[in-house]
Design an enzyme around this catalytic site. Structure first.
Site, mmCIF file in Angstrom:
data_model
loop_
_atom_site.group_PDB
_atom_site.id
_atom_site.type_symbol
_atom_site.label_atom_id
_atom_site.label_comp_id
_atom_site.label_asym_id
_atom_site.label_seq_id
_atom_site.Cartn_x
_atom_site.Cartn_y
_atom_site.Cartn_z
ATOM 1 N N SER A 592 -17.529 16.271 25.500
ATOM 2 C CA SER A 592 -18.426 15.516 26.372
ATOM 3 C C SER A 592 -18.357 14.027 26.006
ATOM 4 C CB SER A 592 -19.839 16.075 26.274
ATOM 5 O OG SER A 592 -20.668 15.558 27.297
ATOM 6 N N ASP A 667 -17.724 22.696 35.949
ATOM 7 C CA ASP A 667 -18.630 21.824 35.187
ATOM 8 C C ASP A 667 -19.461 20.996 36.160
ATOM 9 O OD1 ASP A 667 -19.848 19.994 33.491
ATOM 10 O OD2 ASP A 667 -18.100 19.801 32.188
ATOM 11 N N HIS A 699 -20.061 23.163 31.648
ATOM 12 C CA HIS A 699 -19.860 22.175 30.581
ATOM 13 C C HIS A 699 -19.755 22.825 29.200
ATOM 14 C CE1 HIS A 699 -19.677 18.048 29.326
ATOM 15 N NE2 HIS A 699 -20.751 18.132 28.556
#
Length: 730
Positions: A592, A667, A699
């Site tokens: 991320s 995601d 995610h």
């Protein structure tokens, strides 16, 4: 002969013991639950302050069991699914404020990160009856304070069910998918303001306040979900990217007596704003609402009278960078309130009158309050957690509301987290450190004295004795004028005369922390696994991370990816100069924000890093959502260079090393668009790299064998790019 047999037996025993203590970690063991810790599920402190309830699952049935704080013995089972015909089990529970009824959650399915749909029942403790709230799957059912009613969301509208007459009333009617939402947050509020239920009962159940979201003008994002059918399904939802239109929010109150909705209006003119929190005061007629501007550097606290709908501005807070929204606002009996703020440079606790006049600053010092637990009215005592004992540690403290008589209630160095009884007589402390698995102990709140041990993870620690685990060494490293927190893991047979490849991990997002004195997560076992193979693994919390003061955290404002990347590159250079680290074999990875960072580190630090892995990375802040991105960057229209100068998608031409890019195609948070655009940029720059897409994964990229596959792929990539000299070194 007898002596020879004894000697052989001793040699055999020593060999067995040595081998028993040298068991190797495997990727399978990390992901099959071998190292899973035991905890306490769904702890609820009862109103009497003497007992607590927990959720237990045994022999196929689910129970809510009540325990006595003092003796820790079970007092009773309030609810058992084995006694019910309608449900075989339930996954969670919620009491009404008066604890007369309990909501039981069944058939729960996720929507996004925090939002769910489920079939819910209400259990009446006195009559032992069970009532289904609705035949459809609903959202966020919440009981009125006296337990006679329940409010919930369904198809973007709000409903109230009255148990006394078994009637359900629909109170909003304009809800429509991807247009209007009543009482439930939109995607970006859920993700970035961390809440889903945007409605609240007042103290006597006569009003229901709620936020309405008009997301008609918010651009839509779509994802193909491939599944197993012949044709994929398209998931379409509103997602405001930086600089784009947000949902228009408004605040309302439903009057249960008149069955009419009142619209809340405040006297200050806001052109573009958020309402990140609403909360009723102790007065059933007064609602508090927090309004924050789009830049999120001006936060206002309003008190609204439900009778005449007047709104009073009682607190205005401004910051040169941004203000964090919290759940710490607490109204005392006289409606004075407790508030937390970074206005003196560190996060501390403040006490204000009901008119918004500062009474006093409760905590002070060059350290951060990390959690506010609550206020004991009887003893005028505030309870909180802080990093006063070092920014990688957490301790629980008590202090009088006048700022005097501070007491440290926990003594073990590491991470301590408290759950207090309702009357603040006791607290259950969860403690762990890098060397101690989580343990749960009961303490008296007035002095922190240990009463009893509730649960520990000795079984896991016994399991781990068979493994020769390396140690996580904590230290600091001086980089760019700052002492940055760092941990390092070396192979157990570390030899300072040899050289080892270095693999670095970081997350680095604003206010985050990756270097903390707490027990292992799954990634830690992976790092031990890599150290076992001959790698040194290190993590550095650079500028922009949390719990070292506002200036340290907010230095990255308007330039995400500049100072944090500089610190990672310089830290890698310093570590590479150590005799036992091979400066030609340094890699970095992250997920991320960490994937954004690792990509930037490899591109901008192409003379330092040999490889990088980026999982679900943001590749340009232009692709990410409004609330998070603009909090730190303002809008792309105002700060184009801040967005573009430090986004890895604009630095692909600098790639020299090995790069592995990974993303889930489903995601909803950091869209796979980020990676696809990066892939195209790399292709056009004629740069070779590797990539992996996990179909329909969000995610988190998990489920079934997904995590095992992911970490196997990353391990193989590390071995191929950094591990070429390990065998020779050994």
């Amino acid at each position: 002969m007898k002596y020879l047999k004894s000697s052989l037996f001793v040699c055999f025993l020593v060999t067995v013991l040595a081998s028993a203590q040298n068991k190797e970690i495997t990727l399978d063991a990390i992901w099959n639950g071998t190292f899973r810790t035991q905890g306490i599920q769904s702890l609820h402190s009862m109103n009497n302050g003497k007992q607590y309830a927990v959720l237990n699952n045994e022999k196929g049935s689910t129970t809510i069991d009540v325990y006595d704080y003092k003796t820790l013995s079970k007092v009773e089972t309030l609810v058992s699914s084995s006694d019910m015909e309608s449900i075989s089990n339930f996954s969670n529970y919620t009491f009404s404020k008066d604890e007369s009824k309990i909501i039981l959650a069944t058939a729960v399915e996720p929507i996004f990160r925090r939002s769910t749909l489920g079939v819910f029942y209400v259990y009446d403790i006195k009559s032992k009856t069970l009532v289904k709230i609705a035949d459809q799957k609903i959202q966020e059912p919440t009981l009125s304070p006296d337990g006679t009613k329940v409010a919930y969301g369904l198809n973007n509208n709000l409903y109230i069910k009255d148990f006394e007459n078994n009637q359900t009333t629909q109170i909003t009617f304009d809800g429509e998918k991807n247009k209007i939402i009543n009482g439930i947050t939109d995607w970006v509020y859920e993700e970035e303001f961390s809440f889903v239920r945007a409605f609240e009962w007042n103290a006597d159940g006569t009003y229901l306040a709620f936020i309405r979201f008009d997301e008609t003008e918010v651009p839509e994002f779509s994802m193909d979900m491939y599944g197993t059918a012949l044709y994929p399904e398209q998931s379409v939802f509103k997602y405001p990217k930086a600089g784009e239109a947000n949902a228009i929010v408004s605040l309302h109150m439903y009057d249960l007596k008149s069955k009419k909705i009142k619209d809340v209006e405040v006297s200050k003119a806001y052109s573009d704003f958020y309402i990140p929190r609403i909360k009723w005061t102790n007065s059933p007629d007064v609602l508090s609402a927090q309004y924050i501007n789009r830049h999120q550097n001006e936060l206002d606290l309003w008190l609204i009278n439900a009778n005449d709908m007047t709104a009073n501005l009682v607190l205005e807070e401004k910051d040169k960078a941004y203000i964090d929204v919290t759940d710490n606002l607490t109204f005392l009996k006289d409606n004075s309130f407790i508030w937390t703020s970074e206005k003196d440079g560190y996060n501390h606790i403040y006490h204000y009158s009901k008119e918004g006049k500062l009474i006093n600053q409760v905590t002070k010092g060059p350290w951060e309050v990390t959690t506010y637990y609550g206020f004991d009215e009887k003893n005028n005592t505030v309870f909180y957690q802080s990093v006063e004992n070092g920014s990688i540690n957490r301790d629980v403290y008590a202090i009088k509301i006048n700022g005097k008589d501070k007491k440290r209630l926990t003594q073990k160095e590491g991470t301590n987290s408290a759950d207090f009884s309702t009357d603040f007589t006791y607290f259950i402390n969860t403690y762990s450190s890098a060397t101690t698995a989580p343990e749960y102990t009961l303490h008296t709140a007035k002095d922190g004295k240990l009463v009893k041990v509730i649960k520990d993870n000795s079984a896991l620690e016994n399991t781990l004795e068979a493994y020769d685990l390396p140690k996580k060494e904590f230290s600091t490293i001086a980089v760019n004028g700052n002492d940055l927190n760092m941990w390092m893991i070396k192979p157990t047979d570390f030899d300072a005369t040899k050289t080892y490849p270095l693999f670095m991990f970081q997350y680095s997002g604003p206010g985050s922390q990756s270097v903390s004195n707490t027990w292992n997560g799954a990634n830690d076992y992976w790092y031990y696994f890599l150290a076992q193979k001959g790698y040194i693994v290190a993590c550095v919390d650079a500028r922009g991370t949390g719990f070292k003061g506002a200036d340290f955290k907010k230095v990255t404002q308007n330039e995400l990816g500049k100072y944090e990347v500089e610190d990672q590159i310089d830290a890698a250079k310093q570590l590479g100069s150590r005799a036992y680290i091979d400066a030609e074999r340094i890699g970095i990875w992250g997920w991320s924000y960490g994937g954004f960072m690792s990509s930037n580190a490899l591109f901008k630090g192409n003379d330092v890093f040999k490889m990088a892995i980026a999982v679900a990375p943001v590749t340009s802040w232009r692709f990410y959502d409004t609330i998070y991105t603009e909090r730190y960057m303002t809008t792309p229209q105002e700060n184009a260079s801040g967005y573009d100068d430090n986004s890895p998608i604009n630095h692909v031409d600098k790639l020299k090393g090995d790069f592995l890019l990974i993303h889930g195609s489903g995601d909803d948070n950091v869209h796979v668009q980020n990676s696809f655009r990066m892939i195209e940029a790399l292709i056009q720059a004629n740069k070779q790299f590797e990539w992996m897409i996990y179909p329909d994964n969000n995610h988190g990229i998990y489920g079934g064998n997904t995590r095992l596959h992911l970490y196997t792929k990353m391990t193989n990539f590390i071995d191929r790019t950094l591990g070429d000299k390990i065998e020779a070194n050994n």
